[in-house]
Design an enzyme around this catalytic site. Structure first.
Site, PDB file in Angstrom:
ATOM      1  N   CYS A 198      49.146  30.814  32.862  1.00 54.30           N
ATOM      2  CA  CYS A 198      49.626  31.220  34.191  1.00 54.30           C
ATOM      3  C   CYS A 198      49.919  29.992  35.049  1.00 54.30           C
ATOM      4  O   CYS A 198      50.948  29.920  35.728  1.00 54.30           O
ATOM      5  CB  CYS A 198      48.620  32.135  34.869  1.00 54.30           C
ATOM      6  SG  CYS A 198      46.970  31.413  35.134  1.00 54.30           S
ATOM      7  N   ASN A 257      48.364  35.181  39.275  1.00 57.51           N
ATOM      8  CA  ASN A 257      48.240  34.411  38.043  1.00 57.51           C
ATOM      9  C   ASN A 257      48.534  35.265  36.821  1.00 57.51           C
ATOM     10  O   ASN A 257      49.115  34.791  35.836  1.00 57.51           O
ATOM     11  CB  ASN A 257      46.841  33.807  37.937  1.00 57.51           C
ATOM     12  CG  ASN A 257      45.734  34.837  38.069  1.00 57.51           C
ATOM     13  OD1 ASN A 257      45.675  35.579  39.054  1.00 57.51           O
ATOM     14  ND2 ASN A 257      44.842  34.894  37.097  1.00 57.51           N
ATOM     15  N   GLY A 266      39.389  37.648  34.036  1.00 59.94           N
ATOM     16  CA  GLY A 266      38.564  38.493  33.187  1.00 59.94           C
ATOM     17  C   GLY A 266      37.921  37.719  32.053  1.00 59.94           C
ATOM     18  O   GLY A 266      38.038  36.489  31.972  1.00 59.94           O
TER      19      GLY A 266
END
Length: 317
Positions: free
Chosen positions: A129, A292, A162
């Site tokens: 990202c 992102n 995550g």
């Protein structure tokens, strides 16, 4: 016009957002399958509600699906380690792979910079990202004047990172640093990622710092123009991508030991170029602060569409 069927491996946030982008935005692609390993994942549940083929048996389950032969492009939104195994299993079937992990098996692709060079590659890598957000800026500067050193800092909301992102932090910095050089054109690249724990979550911010060796004000003005044009090119497929302020170009003090940053310590350095960016997500599935993740899925979508269009042109030529 017949649409190109795609499959998505990874039913987490990135894979689910990508699925919804294909549904809502693409005129050339259609979802053929959603693949995961967690039967209870929200991504698989949504795919089933939309009527798409699903499997929770990973890439083996994908290969076993009745419509597998019709799928031409496979997105992998899992992890760097998983992509290595997935690519190996898919290799005999002639699928085109778009890798959203930092595995970097295939060539790096940043759509606004080098997509057309890799339309025939069997496995392309979307860098990271931070890479998608900042490498276009490094490239915009290096096409005007040599960049002995390019450094990027990607600050993202901790809540948007995550388990997959956290597991790949080391790969993030290594992959992005390498792509700053090979795609962005810097002599040496450095990447830093910051997981910002602020509440409410802040949207993605990126800083690009480049050292150059040209003191000419006319060159500096060309750099500003080049960066502005590049931002517009990226914003064409990532609408929330924007400059936060005018491009800053300042002299490097004589007593600043910048030679320690350079691959070639003798390279001339006179000025530092600073570019400050913001990436707001489109909120198709992910929250707006997760720019992102949005820039990754947007870049992957643009890449797949161009590959599909190119394949169709070659087939009808």
């Amino acid at each position: 016009m017949k649409k190109t069927k795609i499959a998505i491996i990874g039913s987490g946030n990135i894979g689910t957002d990508l699925m919804i982008k294909v549904m809502r935005l693409s005129e050339t692609l259609e979802v053929g399958a959603m693949v995961g390993i967690d039967p209870a994942s929200d991504g698989l549940a949504r795919a089933e509600r939309f009527g798409f083929a699903t499997t929770s048996d990973g890439v083996d389950g994908l290969i076993a699906l009745p419509g597998f032969d019709e799928i031409e492009i496979v997105f992998d939104a899992t992890s760097a380690k998983a992509h290595v195994a997935n690519a190996e299993k898919l290799a005999p079937y002639g699928k085109r792979l778009i890798d959203l992990t930092p595995a970097a098996i295939g060539p790096f692709v940043v759509p606004a910079v080098n997509l057309d060079e890799h339309l025939d590659a069997t496995n392309v890598n979307m860098v990271t990202c931070g890479g998608q957000a900042t490498i276009p800026i490094v490239a915009a500067i290096s096409r005007i004047t040599p960049v002995p050193y390019g450094e990027i800092v990607a600050s993202i909301a901790s809540k948007s990172a995550g388990p997959g992102t956290r597991a790949n932090i080391d790969e993030f910095t290594e992959t992005t640093s390498h792509a700053i050089q090979t795609v962005g054109g810097a002599g040496r690249g450095k990447a830093v990622i910051v997981l910002n724990p602020a509440e409410p979550p802040l949207i993605m911010r990126d800083t690009v710092l480049c050292l150059i060796g040209d003191p000419d004000p006319a060159t500096h003005e060309r750099i500003r123009t080049s960066v502005t044009e590049m931002v517009a090119q990226v914003a064409a497929y990532v609408p929330g991508y924007r400059l936060k302020q005018v491009v800053q170009i300042v002299p490097v003090p004589d007593d600043q030991p910048v030679h320690t940053l350079l691959a070639d310590p003798t390279a001339p350095v006179t000025h530092q170029v600073s570019v400050f960016l913001e990436v707001e997500g489109a909120a198709h599935y992910l929250p707006a602060y997760a720019g992102n993740l949005d820039i990754m899925t947007s870049a992957a979508l643009r890449t797949a569409e161009r590959i599909a269009e190119n394949t169709l042109v070659e087939a009808t030529a």
